[in-house]
Enzyme design. Structure first.
Site, PDB file in Angstrom:
ATOM      1  N   GLY A  11      -0.705   2.437  -8.822  1.00  0.00           N
ATOM      2  CA  GLY A  11      -1.804   3.174  -9.469  1.00  0.00           C
ATOM      3  C   GLY A  11      -1.268   4.356 -10.261  1.00  0.00           C
ATOM      4  N   ARG A  72       0.808  -3.884 -11.353  1.00  0.00           N
ATOM      5  CA  ARG A  72       1.258  -4.327 -10.030  1.00  0.00           C
ATOM      6  C   ARG A  72       1.810  -5.741 -10.188  1.00  0.00           C
ATOM      7  NH1 ARG A  72      -3.481  -1.270  -8.359  1.00  0.00           N
ATOM      8  NH2 ARG A  72      -2.750   0.586  -7.260  1.00  0.00           N
ATOM      9  N   ASP A 103       4.705   4.204  -2.231  1.00  0.00           N
ATOM     10  CA  ASP A 103       5.704   3.600  -1.347  1.00  0.00           C
ATOM     11  C   ASP A 103       5.915   2.118  -1.629  1.00  0.00           C
ATOM     12  OD1 ASP A 103       3.280   2.862  -0.110  1.00  0.00           O
ATOM     13  OD2 ASP A 103       4.301   2.652   1.816  1.00  0.00           O
ATOM     14  N   THR A 126       1.563   9.400  -6.960  1.00  0.00           N
ATOM     15  CA  THR A 126       0.332   8.752  -6.481  1.00  0.00           C
ATOM     16  C   THR A 126      -0.655   9.844  -6.072  1.00  0.00           C
ATOM     17  OG1 THR A 126      -0.671   7.474  -4.659  1.00  0.00           O
ATOM     18  CG2 THR A 126       1.468   8.447  -4.206  1.00  0.00           C
ATOM     19  N   ASP A 128      -2.626   9.550  -3.726  1.00  0.00           N
ATOM     20  CA  ASP A 128      -2.987   9.350  -2.316  1.00  0.00           C
ATOM     21  C   ASP A 128      -2.313  10.304  -1.327  1.00  0.00           C
ATOM     22  OD1 ASP A 128      -4.510   7.230  -3.229  1.00  0.00           O
ATOM     23  OD2 ASP A 128      -3.004   5.714  -2.743  1.00  0.00           O
ATOM     24  N   ASP A 130       0.382   9.765   0.329  1.00  0.00           N
ATOM     25  CA  ASP A 130       0.652   8.943   1.521  1.00  0.00           C
ATOM     26  C   ASP A 130       2.127   8.588   1.670  1.00  0.00           C
ATOM     27  OD1 ASP A 130       0.776   7.318  -0.693  1.00  0.00           O
ATOM     28  OD2 ASP A 130      -0.379   5.678   0.170  1.00  0.00           O
ATOM     29  N   ARG A 172      -6.669   5.060  -0.406  1.00  0.00           N
ATOM     30  CA  ARG A 172      -6.247   3.836   0.275  1.00  0.00           C
ATOM     31  C   ARG A 172      -6.376   4.034   1.791  1.00  0.00           C
ATOM     32  NH1 ARG A 172      -1.713  -0.052  -2.174  1.00  0.00           N
ATOM     33  NH2 ARG A 172      -2.005   1.302  -3.968  1.00  0.00           N
TER      34      ARG A 172
HETATM   35  P1  ADP Z   1       2.253   2.041  -4.886  1.00  0.00           P
HETATM   36  O1  ADP Z   1       3.612   2.097  -5.479  1.00  0.00           O
HETATM   37  O2  ADP Z   1       1.313   3.035  -5.504  1.00  0.00           O
HETATM   38  O3  ADP Z   1       2.274   2.085  -3.376  1.00  0.00           O
HETATM   39  P2  ADP Z   1       1.717  -0.807  -4.766  1.00  0.00           P
HETATM   40  O4  ADP Z   1       1.746  -0.883  -3.272  1.00  0.00           O
HETATM   41  O5  ADP Z   1       0.645  -1.561  -5.475  1.00  0.00           O
HETATM   42  O6  ADP Z   1       1.601   0.681  -5.320  1.00  0.00           O
HETATM   43  O7  ADP Z   1       3.139  -1.301  -5.271  1.00  0.00           O
HETATM   44  C1  ADP Z   1       3.469  -1.297  -6.637  1.00  0.00           C
HETATM   45  C2  ADP Z   1       4.403  -2.434  -6.931  1.00  0.00           C
HETATM   46  O8  ADP Z   1       5.634  -2.250  -6.215  1.00  0.00           O
HETATM   47  C3  ADP Z   1       3.928  -3.821  -6.509  1.00  0.00           C
HETATM   48  O9  ADP Z   1       3.002  -4.399  -7.396  1.00  0.00           O
HETATM   49  C4  ADP Z   1       5.233  -4.581  -6.480  1.00  0.00           C
HETATM   50  O10 ADP Z   1       5.641  -4.907  -7.783  1.00  0.00           O
HETATM   51  C5  ADP Z   1       6.188  -3.536  -5.906  1.00  0.00           C
HETATM   52  N1  ADP Z   1       6.296  -3.689  -4.451  1.00  0.00           N
HETATM   53  C6  ADP Z   1       5.391  -3.356  -3.507  1.00  0.00           C
HETATM   54  N2  ADP Z   1       5.800  -3.693  -2.276  1.00  0.00           N
HETATM   55  C7  ADP Z   1       7.004  -4.294  -2.429  1.00  0.00           C
HETATM   56  C8  ADP Z   1       7.954  -4.882  -1.525  1.00  0.00           C
HETATM   57  N3  ADP Z   1       7.731  -4.944  -0.214  1.00  0.00           N
HETATM   58  N4  ADP Z   1       9.066  -5.393  -2.054  1.00  0.00           N
HETATM   59  C9  ADP Z   1       9.318  -5.332  -3.367  1.00  0.00           C
HETATM   60  N5  ADP Z   1       8.479  -4.815  -4.268  1.00  0.00           N
HETATM   61  C10 ADP Z   1       7.336  -4.294  -3.817  1.00  0.00           C
HETATM   62  O1  F6P Z   2      -2.961   4.264  -4.910  1.00  0.00           O
HETATM   63  C1  F6P Z   2      -3.841   4.906  -5.790  1.00  0.00           C
HETATM   64  C2  F6P Z   2      -5.205   4.278  -5.723  1.00  0.00           C
HETATM   65  O2  F6P Z   2      -6.052   4.947  -6.631  1.00  0.00           O
HETATM   66  C3  F6P Z   2      -5.847   4.237  -4.338  1.00  0.00           C
HETATM   67  O3  F6P Z   2      -6.394   5.477  -3.962  1.00  0.00           O
HETATM   68  C4  F6P Z   2      -6.866   3.151  -4.508  1.00  0.00           C
HETATM   69  O4  F6P Z   2      -7.174   2.526  -3.284  1.00  0.00           O
HETATM   70  C5  F6P Z   2      -6.179   2.176  -5.436  1.00  0.00           C
HETATM   71  O5  F6P Z   2      -5.150   2.918  -6.100  1.00  0.00           O
HETATM   72  C6  F6P Z   2      -7.108   1.566  -6.454  1.00  0.00           C
HETATM   73  O6  F6P Z   2      -6.382   0.626  -7.171  1.00  0.00           O
HETATM   74  P1  F6P Z   2      -6.904  -0.041  -8.522  1.00  0.00           P
HETATM   75  O7  F6P Z   2      -6.583   0.893  -9.623  1.00  0.00           O
HETATM   76  O8  F6P Z   2      -6.117  -1.302  -8.604  1.00  0.00           O
HETATM   77  O9  F6P Z   2      -8.360  -0.256  -8.387  1.00  0.00           O
END
Ligand code: ADP
Ligand code: F6P
Length: 323
Positions: A11, A72, A103, A126, A128, A130, A172
């Protein structure tokens, strides 16, 4: 001369552009080549990578969103997909990557480092808040300001109509936005995923407020609460049909707008530090954060291995002040 790449992933968050600018300007100042990867790991896989110029990062420090765009790509969990993506860096001679995200994005950077030897630094971008290893993430305070502004506006209308408004905020599975917004915004109760949900606690606040002649409430609900905000509203109405309960979901408005001074300074300090780590060859799968006002470095996995539940006392303060 070093060649480094920058991406934003997950995000978007206010301050991502400020971080991109800080990384790019610092690296360019050292005479390095800087590459922008569009749409996070998706762009890395699709070879959507371009050489950045000083003009690309001019006039962006105060802009919301991310000029590199974000996406993503769940397929990045597959080692074969990561190998294809890493090849697009290697063929350009790029050996270092700055990943700005949460993360999930850190996991991607972690694997690129251990599987393909790419120097990776994660910056916590982020709303969040978190991620362990940093007291605050880039974007958190800007989002918080948006939420407390919304709370003030909702309070105006709640008071006029003698209503109870449940305001659902993002985060989240992390209740930090909700909890901090409740305290900073003077809301009348908070429900977060980290604390057991008890409708009685909210009812008690409302009861005491009515006793004191306060005929309205604004209650903050974190989106991660499993009961869901609509269900909580339904329960409140069912148990007290006299309550006029409304739900407002703030949604993506929390992710937009210009970053606050705090987020700009945080993003800049961490962005400059990322380049300095790469220069010293100390970017072997690390993350940067801020702890007790100082810039700190941890291994990337620290972010998810040390994530702590909320401070019970802080939650109790929020509930006490809610009445
Ligand atoms: P954030 O980075 O905000 O936590 P996401 O959890 O959606 O957001 O993760 C962002 C991107 O990071 C995912 O769409 C994917 O491309 C990559 N990613 C997430 N988890 C993993 C993982 N366990 N291993 C490798 N790449 C990952
Ligand atoms: O991680 C940031 C965040 O805005 C969260 O607070 C929320 O749950 C999620 O992303 C929303 O994701 P999307 O933009 O895919 O709706």
């Amino acid at each position: 001369m070093k060649k480094i790449a920058i991406l934003t992933s997950g995000g978007d968050a206010q301050g991502m552009n400020t971080a991109i600018r800080a990384v790019a300007k610092t690296a360019m100042f050292k005479g390095w080549e800087v590459y922008g990867i569009r749409r996070g790991y998706k762009g890395m896989l699709e070879d959507d990578i371009y050489k950045m110029t000083p003009l690309d990062v001019s006039n962006i420090a105060d802009k919301g969103g991310t000029i590199l765009k974000t996406a993503r790509l769940p397929e990045f969990k597959d080692p074969k997909v990561r190998a294809l993506a890493a090849e697009n860096l290697k063929k350009r001679g790029i050996d270092s990557l700055v990943t700005i995200g949460g993360d999930g994005s850190y996991h991607g950077a972690y694997y690129l480092n251990i599987e393909h030897g790419i120097q990776t630094v994660g910056l916590p971008g982020t709303i969040d808040n978190d991620i362990a290893g940093t007291d605050f993430t880039i974007g958190f305070y800007t989002a918080l300001n948006i939420v407390i502004d919304a709370i003030s506006k909702l309070r105006d209308t709640a008071q006029s109509h003698d209503r109870t408004i449940l305001v659902e905020v993002m985060g989240r599975n992390c209740g930090d936005i909700a909890l901090n917004a409740c305290i900073a915004g003077g809301a009348n109760g908070v429900i977060i995923p980290e604390m057991p949900y008890k409708i009685e606690a909210i009812e008690e606040i409302i009861r005491k407020r009515r006793e004191e002649g306060k005929n309205f409430d604004v209650i903050v609900v974190s989106e991660g609460v499993k009961e869901g905000t609509q269900e909580i509203a339904r329960q409140l109405k069912e148990r007290n049909p006299k309550l006029d309960v409304k739900v407002t979901t703030l949604g993506h408005i929390q992710r937009g707008g210009s970053p606050t001074a705090f987020d700009r300074l945080l993003a800049t300090r961490l962005g400059v530090a990322a380049v300095n780590l790469i220069e010293k060859n100390e970017a072997d799968g690390v993350m940067l954060g801020i702890e007790k006002t100082l810039v700190v470095t941890h291994k990337l996995q620290y972010a998810w291995e040390n994530y702590e539940k909320k401070d019970q006392k802080f939650y109790e303060i929020a509930m006490m002040l809610s009445i």
